[in-house]
Enzyme design. Sequence first.
Site: not given
Lengths: 139, 396
Positions: B135-138
């Site tokens: 994901t964008d954050c992970y």
Amino acid sequence: MSDTVTQKLMLFFPRCECEKPIIYHLVKDYDLIVNVYRAKVTPEEEGYLVLDVTGAETDIARAIAFVRTFNVTVNTTGKGVIRDDHRCTHCGACVGHCPTGALHIKDPATRQVVYNEAECIECLKCIKVCPYNACASTF
Amino acid sequence: MKTYEQINDRIASGKAVVLTADEIMDYVDKKGLAAAAEEVDVVTTATFGPMCSSGCVLNFGHSKPKIRMSEAWVQDVGVYTGLAAVDVYLGATQLRHGDPANMYHPGEFRYGGGHVIEDLVAGKSLQLFALSYGTDCYPLREIRTWFTINDLNQAIMLNPRNCYQNYNVAVNDSDKTIYTYMGTLEPRRKNANYCSAGQLSPLLNDPFYETIGIGTRVWLAGAHGHVYAEGTQHAGAEERTPDGVPTGGAGTLALTADMKHMDPEFVRGVSLRGYGVSLALGVGIPIPILNETVLKRTCVRDRDILAPVVDYGHEYPQKTGKIVTRVSYAQLRTGEIEIEGAKITVGSMSSYHKALKIANLLADEIRRGDFLLSRPLAYLPKDTAMKSLIKKEEPK
């Protein structure tokens, strides 16, 4: 005639000694009564034989010397099935399966499962039923 | 009559009188109930055996870059990742990836969730393999690394069901050997297996849940933990003898404790041939002797506790509810029971030897002032029965 004794022997065969009729000679030449617990003697492979021999002490000693002439390793300490005391939890899952009572509860107060190796006939059931993998065969 | 506060004061000052549930009966017989209730502060109970509904929550901390684990394995044993990014739940009965299970019957089930938990508590280095969709954050999509329990932020045991109040005695009336969670059962009722600490077992010493409830401090494999809920399948409404001893499963406890304080001797992976893997745990629970009634209940003896004998060849799997008979733990502990004229060899899945050790370890901790008792925050229900799963048509 001297008193008879019974001794447990574990014989380990090298690859080349599988075809000699060793048991025959133990009975015929050394007057021993044999009771075989476990045997795996396959041509072209190493093999083992676990047995009790009953006879005069001197005859047993002569028989062991005879067996050793075939390059067979003889182990008289007799631990075919070992129990790891550290892994055993003394639950008693084995005691209902052990046919000779080698694994048993000696003191009803502490309910510790005791292993009397001399009573073991190496049926190997304990290895299959132990939930903690505490029992093992040496071969 | 004593209060929790008075008992804890005596524990804190190192003056508490503590006996195990194995010792208390003879003590009460000698001193009399009233005098013993004045004198004794705590009775310790314990059990050690396979408890399948066990597991733990692990938090790994964040890698750099970060990953939101969507599938993960510890020692090739799958863990549940439907939690926050690096939280997982590891269950005791999870098989190792690629285990042939019962494809070659009976399977050996050498290693699984219970064994990972044992190795973790023993401080061994374990392999973590995790995947993610990114994901964008992970952004990280994959990680393989090694860790020990000391590298984790948390390793909290969280067991939905432990300490069954009473349990079946398993036999096999079929004509072939069967492999069950109660061990290997020979055909035609040749052997029987039971699984309870009987007179030493926590809930058999507090049959109406008067002191063991939600919030009770417990000894879980050496760590100080708590009862956090009623256990799954808790059924307090089970049939009971006049003394309150349930004649079937009845109560259960949901337990939690910090695994970083556990002793590996009491956290043991279990392999059940032809069945699967599990985890054996040691649990100790102190009972505060608040009054004579509480003390009297801790005096229960193996001869007073009856367990149902059930055929696992047909009746158990088919859920017929039929029982063969009831036998006492005193009979079971002789190593042989007699049913319908036939003698049956008895084995056990629960270790009384270890339970006794735990009851004594806990008693020593309390005597030293290292373990204080806690009053339940809420009591366990006494009126609930066990529901069944009904196969229904889709609702319109």
